[in-house]
Design a protein around this motif. Structure first.
Motif, PDB file in Angstrom:
ATOM      1  N   ILE B 139       4.179 -15.819 -15.741  1.00 16.98           N
ATOM      2  CA  ILE B 139       3.768 -16.625 -14.582  1.00 16.98           C
ATOM      3  C   ILE B 139       4.244 -15.976 -13.287  1.00 16.98           C
ATOM      4  CG2 ILE B 139       3.913 -18.898 -13.513  1.00 16.98           C
ATOM      5  CD1 ILE B 139       2.622 -18.933 -16.265  1.00 16.98           C
ATOM      6  N   ARG B 140       3.329 -15.895 -12.304  1.00 10.47           N
ATOM      7  CA  ARG B 140       3.724 -15.395 -10.982  1.00 10.47           C
ATOM      8  C   ARG B 140       3.738 -16.516  -9.943  1.00 10.47           C
ATOM      9  NH1 ARG B 140      -0.338 -10.777 -11.128  1.00 10.47           N
ATOM     10  NH2 ARG B 140       0.482  -9.452 -12.780  1.00 10.47           N
ATOM     11  N   GLU B 141       2.893 -17.536 -10.196  1.00 14.51           N
ATOM     12  CA  GLU B 141       2.807 -18.617  -9.208  1.00 14.51           C
ATOM     13  C   GLU B 141       2.672 -19.971  -9.896  1.00 14.51           C
ATOM     14  OE1 GLU B 141      -0.227 -18.112  -6.222  1.00 14.51           O
ATOM     15  OE2 GLU B 141      -0.080 -20.202  -5.570  1.00 14.51           O
ATOM     16  N   VAL B 142       3.399 -20.963  -9.389  1.00 16.45           N
ATOM     17  CA  VAL B 142       3.210 -22.344  -9.829  1.00 16.45           C
ATOM     18  C   VAL B 142       2.690 -23.131  -8.625  1.00 16.45           C
ATOM     19  CG1 VAL B 142       4.265 -24.419 -10.774  1.00 16.45           C
ATOM     20  CG2 VAL B 142       5.067 -22.180 -11.527  1.00 16.45           C
ATOM     21  N   LEU B 143       1.498 -23.692  -8.763  1.00  9.95           N
ATOM     22  CA  LEU B 143       0.880 -24.469  -7.687  1.00  9.95           C
ATOM     23  C   LEU B 143       1.095 -25.946  -8.009  1.00  9.95           C
ATOM     24  CD1 LEU B 143      -1.084 -25.346  -5.457  1.00  9.95           C
ATOM     25  CD2 LEU B 143      -2.969 -24.538  -6.869  1.00  9.95           C
ATOM     26  N   ILE B 144       1.856 -26.648  -7.175  1.00 17.13           N
ATOM     27  CA  ILE B 144       2.152 -28.054  -7.454  1.00 17.13           C
ATOM     28  C   ILE B 144       1.099 -28.933  -6.780  1.00 17.13           C
ATOM     29  CG2 ILE B 144       3.875 -29.889  -7.328  1.00 17.13           C
ATOM     30  CD1 ILE B 144       6.006 -27.708  -7.288  1.00 17.13           C
ATOM     31  N   ALA B 145       0.325 -29.626  -7.614  1.00 23.49           N
ATOM     32  CA  ALA B 145      -0.809 -30.408  -7.105  1.00 23.49           C
ATOM     33  C   ALA B 145      -0.634 -31.893  -7.403  1.00 23.49           C
ATOM     34  CB  ALA B 145      -2.112 -29.880  -7.695  1.00 23.49           C
ATOM     35  N   THR B 146       0.607 -32.406  -7.251  1.00 21.53           N
ATOM     36  CA  THR B 146       0.791 -33.853  -7.376  1.00 21.53           C
ATOM     37  C   THR B 146       0.204 -34.516  -6.132  1.00 21.53           C
ATOM     38  OG1 THR B 146       2.987 -33.571  -6.422  1.00 21.53           O
ATOM     39  CG2 THR B 146       2.873 -33.725  -8.816  1.00 21.53           C
ATOM     40  N   ASN B 147      -0.056 -35.829  -6.209  1.00 20.30           N
ATOM     41  CA  ASN B 147      -0.669 -36.532  -5.086  1.00 20.30           C
ATOM     42  C   ASN B 147       0.250 -36.562  -3.867  1.00 20.30           C
ATOM     43  OD1 ASN B 147      -3.100 -37.244  -6.368  1.00 20.30           O
ATOM     44  ND2 ASN B 147      -2.081 -38.947  -7.400  1.00 20.30           N
ATOM     45  N   PRO B 148      -0.339 -36.609  -2.649  1.00 19.24           N
ATOM     46  CA  PRO B 148       0.497 -36.659  -1.444  1.00 19.24           C
ATOM     47  C   PRO B 148       1.071 -38.054  -1.182  1.00 19.24           C
ATOM     48  CG  PRO B 148      -1.812 -36.578  -0.830  1.00 19.24           C
ATOM     49  CD  PRO B 148      -1.766 -36.506  -2.322  1.00 19.24           C
ATOM     50  N   THR B 149       1.528 -38.753  -2.206  1.00 19.78           N
ATOM     51  CA  THR B 149       2.222 -40.033  -2.041  1.00 19.78           C
ATOM     52  C   THR B 149       3.719 -39.743  -2.015  1.00 19.78           C
ATOM     53  OG1 THR B 149       2.361 -40.263  -4.420  1.00 19.78           O
ATOM     54  CG2 THR B 149       0.486 -41.297  -3.349  1.00 19.78           C
ATOM     55  N   MET B 150       4.515 -40.754  -1.706  1.00 27.26           N
ATOM     56  CA  MET B 150       5.963 -40.539  -1.664  1.00 27.26           C
ATOM     57  C   MET B 150       6.479 -40.103  -3.040  1.00 27.26           C
ATOM     58  SD  MET B 150       8.915 -43.122  -0.407  1.00 27.26           S
ATOM     59  CE  MET B 150       8.269 -43.336   1.231  1.00 27.26           C
ATOM     60  N   GLU B 151       5.957 -40.716  -4.108  1.00 26.45           N
ATOM     61  CA  GLU B 151       6.415 -40.383  -5.454  1.00 26.45           C
ATOM     62  C   GLU B 151       5.936 -38.986  -5.852  1.00 26.45           C
ATOM     63  OE1 GLU B 151       4.909 -43.309  -4.643  1.00 26.45           O
ATOM     64  OE2 GLU B 151       6.807 -44.415  -4.578  1.00 26.45           O
ATOM     65  N   GLY B 152       4.700 -38.655  -5.440  1.00 31.03           N
ATOM     66  CA  GLY B 152       4.180 -37.318  -5.713  1.00 31.03           C
ATOM     67  C   GLY B 152       5.000 -36.242  -5.012  1.00 31.03           C
ATOM     68  N   GLU B 153       5.400 -36.530  -3.768  1.00 29.54           N
ATOM     69  CA  GLU B 153       6.232 -35.587  -3.000  1.00 29.54           C
ATOM     70  C   GLU B 153       7.599 -35.434  -3.655  1.00 29.54           C
ATOM     71  OE1 GLU B 153       5.359 -33.675  -0.648  1.00 29.54           O
ATOM     72  OE2 GLU B 153       3.416 -34.551  -0.227  1.00 29.54           O
ATOM     73  N   ALA B 154       8.170 -36.575  -4.102  1.00 32.10           N
ATOM     74  CA  ALA B 154       9.489 -36.530  -4.740  1.00 32.10           C
ATOM     75  C   ALA B 154       9.429 -35.618  -5.965  1.00 32.10           C
ATOM     76  CB  ALA B 154       9.930 -37.935  -5.144  1.00 32.10           C
ATOM     77  N   THR B 155       8.362 -35.756  -6.751  1.00 27.24           N
ATOM     78  CA  THR B 155       8.193 -34.941  -7.955  1.00 27.24           C
ATOM     79  C   THR B 155       8.033 -33.469  -7.582  1.00 27.24           C
ATOM     80  OG1 THR B 155       7.041 -36.855  -8.856  1.00 27.24           O
ATOM     81  CG2 THR B 155       6.931 -34.823 -10.131  1.00 27.24           C
ATOM     82  N   ALA B 156       7.226 -33.218  -6.548  1.00 26.29           N
ATOM     83  CA  ALA B 156       6.983 -31.839  -6.118  1.00 26.29           C
ATOM     84  C   ALA B 156       8.280 -31.164  -5.685  1.00 26.29           C
ATOM     85  CB  ALA B 156       5.961 -31.822  -4.974  1.00 26.29           C
ATOM     86  N   MET B 157       9.083 -31.886  -4.895  1.00 23.08           N
ATOM     87  CA  MET B 157      10.348 -31.326  -4.419  1.00 23.08           C
ATOM     88  C   MET B 157      11.294 -31.048  -5.587  1.00 23.08           C
ATOM     89  SD  MET B 157      10.491 -31.190  -1.044  1.00 23.08           S
ATOM     90  CE  MET B 157      12.123 -31.568  -0.422  1.00 23.08           C
ATOM     91  N   TYR B 158      11.337 -31.978  -6.521  1.00 20.34           N
ATOM     92  CA  TYR B 158      12.215 -31.841  -7.680  1.00 20.34           C
ATOM     93  C   TYR B 158      11.812 -30.600  -8.487  1.00 20.34           C
ATOM     94  CZ  TYR B 158      14.772 -33.087 -11.914  1.00 20.34           C
ATOM     95  OH  TYR B 158      15.610 -33.075 -12.991  1.00 20.34           O
ATOM     96  N   LEU B 159      10.514 -30.446  -8.718  1.00 18.97           N
ATOM     97  CA  LEU B 159      10.010 -29.304  -9.485  1.00 18.97           C
ATOM     98  C   LEU B 159      10.275 -27.993  -8.753  1.00 18.97           C
ATOM     99  CD1 LEU B 159       6.569 -30.565 -10.820  1.00 18.97           C
ATOM    100  CD2 LEU B 159       8.683 -30.229 -12.108  1.00 18.97           C
ATOM    101  N   ALA B 160      10.000 -27.999  -7.443  1.00 20.62           N
ATOM    102  CA  ALA B 160      10.145 -26.763  -6.665  1.00 20.62           C
ATOM    103  C   ALA B 160      11.554 -26.209  -6.801  1.00 20.62           C
ATOM    104  CB  ALA B 160       9.823 -27.038  -5.198  1.00 20.62           C
ATOM    105  N   ARG B 161      12.541 -27.111  -6.769  1.00 23.62           N
ATOM    106  CA  ARG B 161      13.927 -26.694  -6.867  1.00 23.62           C
ATOM    107  C   ARG B 161      14.232 -26.047  -8.218  1.00 23.62           C
ATOM    108  NH1 ARG B 161      17.940 -27.439  -3.548  1.00 23.62           N
ATOM    109  NH2 ARG B 161      16.616 -28.531  -2.079  1.00 23.62           N
TER     110      ARG B 161
END
Lengths: 411, 201
Positions: B139-161
């Motif tokens: 894998i070279r890139e992970v594209l996080i496509a969760t919804n732009p809701t508060m919960e989706g953002e929380a998940t995206a931030m958690y994953l990114a870390r």
């Protein structure tokens, strides 16, 4: 901005009301329990999407209608603004499967969120219970700040609503974490960031508003009290945003002295407040985990009213508290007019009767300085004849309004 | 006790249908009586389709999407770009992105988002398997496509870390104005995101 027409269906004791409203002063006279407060409550509800007194929206639906198969209440306003008419309406409908009601908000016939409605028809409501602003709980004072700020600053309203959502997510997470499992630092990171981001905006606006409020309210207070003591207002946040605790610090810095000396907050940028809030959240982690809730933040803010060095909440007489609250309401009108660019509609719910002549005169001055004011009273004697002649007079009896006169036109 | 007006088998079907999302007692009885009068083969076809549903559908062990085979069609398609993973909340999000025809990489379905109020924590999502893929696959890139809701953002931030190490690029779906939209009607938050995410032209 003028409220031109109000329609109510099944709202409290108004089964059906169609009321045209004139510019200037309208006075509604009625005996107790005929619908004076309900009328002003309806207007305030349309302005803020919240009732100034009801605990739940179910209380607002006419109680005879509540037994019907499909109970509902509807409030609608026609507001004239820059020669254009906007229609605002709120329908209260029974929510599925329980005894609560849900709100359906429409602006010009289009469904919108309640948050979009707030600020379209700014109002300031004076009530006899306003003394609670000074004498009551911090929650009542936060509510006062929120209602005033939400009406003039849509970004505040959005930040506050996001803050509250984040707060309930963070509190739920704290309880799950306390039960065991999971890495608190990792899982809380997003909610801490979001809380600090939205919370620092809320705090910055509250600080700004309280500064303005102090300036205006202390002037009004001098006039009202005829005294020499200056009314002072102080923002009392739950932590000192000027301090940034060490990351490894195990407890919050004390806030006891903070409450006494206040905060030198003016010089701080929202960015600094945000960094300080975040550091406080990190330092207070073990305390929050033990409590299962967030112990610091603007949801724990307070506003202090002082006369000289005395906190009026604790040491003020009822009369002093009432005067300070009245000064704060009058100041709110001025700030809203300046900040929002349009004067709010003044609503006064039977506040004249308990005031002396000087204070009445000041209220009358405020009433006649705005484009529109609606006042209730039990007794016409509360008003002097020239004022009555220039007002639209109405009476209310058992949820029925009758117009007595149109104002006398003056050249 | 009330008299039984509807025969027991019909009553049982009505109750079973009422448990489905979006179906109330009225729709359930209408469906039940429709099926009662419908041609036998149509009813059998429906019954067979329902019966086979859970037996024939499996989770793809690679991307966790629902599929008839393991690995799923997308994961076993050699023409897909194996260097990029798009992380989505639900299987229907895969369908939405596939419809664009623009994306040719792989997917990873979380089956939910972090939502403490609903009691959903990271360990309730398919995150562990995503981290394993990052280690095992090129894998070279992970594209996080969760919804732009508060919960989706929380998940995206958690994953990114968790993902941001070992030379993997972590990206997030852009936010902004809908195509064919009108600036005048865009809400302030969307519009400010669009301003922040402006592009050189």
């Amino acid at each position: 901005m003028l409220l031109r027409h109000l329609s109510l269906t099944n709202f409290r004791n108004y089964v059906r009301l169609e009321l045209d409203l004139a510019p200037g002063l309208s006075i509604v006279q009625g005996e107790n329990a005929q619908g004076k407060s309900n009328l002003l409550e309806a207007i305030a509800y349309l302005a803020t999407s919240r009732s100034p007194r009801a605990g739940s929206d179910a209380e607002l639906v006419n109680w005879l209608v509540r037994e019907e198969p499909y109970p509902y209440a509807r409030l609608a306003a026609e507001v004239e603004k820059h020669q254009r008419v906007e229609r605002l309406d709120i329908t209260l409908l029974p929510a599925r499967n329980n005894h609560r009601y849900r709100k359906q908000v429409r602006i010009n016939g289009v469904n919108r969120r309640a948050i979009d409605l707030v600020g379209l028809m700014p109002v300031v409501l004076f009530r006899p219970e306003d003394v609670e602003l000074v004498a009551g709980t911090p929650q009542q004072r936060r509510r006062y700040l929120d209602i005033a700020l939400c009406q003039m600053e849509p970004p505040y309203c959005r930040a506050l609503s996001e803050y509250n959502k984040t707060l309930s997510q963070r509190n739920a997470l704290l309880r799950h974490l306390a039960e065991g499992g999971g890495d608190p630092v990792q899982e809380l990171r997003f909610w801490n960031d979001k809380l600090a981001e939205t919370g620092s905006l809320v705090m910055a606006k509250r600080q700004w508003f309280i500064n303005r409020l102090e300036r205006e309210a202390s002037l009004r207070h001098l006039d009202l009290s005829g005294g020499f003591e200056r009314l002072r207002l102080r923002y009392l946040p739950s932590f000192d945003p000027g301090i940034r605790p060490e990351p490894r610090q195990r407890r919050y810095p004390s806030t006891a002295s903070l409450r006494e000396r206040g905060v030198a907050y003016e010089a701080l940028t929202p960015e600094q407040v945000r960094a300080s809030f975040l550091a406080h959240l990190q330092a207070g982690l073990s305390r929050d985990l033990a409590a299962g809730m967030t112990l610091l933040g603007p949801h724990r803010d307070d506003l202090g009213f002082y006369l000289g060095e005395y906190n009026l909440r604790t040491y003020g007489s009822r009369g002093q508290q009432r005067t300070a609250a009245l000064a704060a309401r009058l100041a709110e009108v001025t700030i809203m007019t300046e900040a929002g660019g349009t004067a709010p509609i003044l609503l006064m719910d039977d506040v004249m009767s308990e005031l002396d002549a000087t204070r009445r005169a000041m209220l009358v001055e405020a009433l006649t300085s705005v484009p529109q004011a609606i006042v209730t009273t039990t007794d016409w004697e509360d008003f002097q004849t020239p004022l009555l002649e220039h007002a639209t007079r109405l009476t209310v009896h058992a949820g029925q309004l009758t117009r007595l006169s149109a104002p006398v036109e003056t050249a | 006790m009330a008299m039984q007006v509807v025969a027991e088998p019909i009553q049982r079907l009505i109750e079973a249908l009422t448990r489905l999302p979006g179906i109330g007692p009225k729709s359930a009885s209408r469906l039940a009586f429709y099926l009662l009068r419908a041609p036998a083969e149509q009813v059998q076809e429906l019954a067979a389709a329902i019966g086979e549903l859970q037996e024939s559908i499996v989770y793809c062990s690679r991307c966790q999407n629902l599929s008839q085979q393991d690995p799923c069609e997308i994961c076993s398609d050699p023409s897909r770009d194996m260097h990029i993973i798009c992380v989505v909340e639900e299987p229907l999000d895969v369908v939405a992105i596939e419809r664009t025809g623009v994306y040719h990489g792989l997917y990873h379905v979380l089956h939910g988002v972090i939502n403490p109020v609903e009691g959903i924590r990271p360990e309730d999502l398919r995150i562990e398997s995503l981290l394993e893929r990052k280690e095992k696959e090129p894998i070279r890139e992970v594209l996080i496509a969760t919804n732009p809701t508060m919960e989706g953002e929380a998940t995206a931030m958690y994953l990114a870390r968790l993902l941001r190490s070992g030379g993997v690029r972590v990206t997030r779906l852009a936010r902004g104005l809908p195509v064919g939209g009108d600036l005048e009607y865009a809400d302030e938050v969307t519009l400010s995101r669009a301003l922040e995410g402006r592009r050189e032209m």
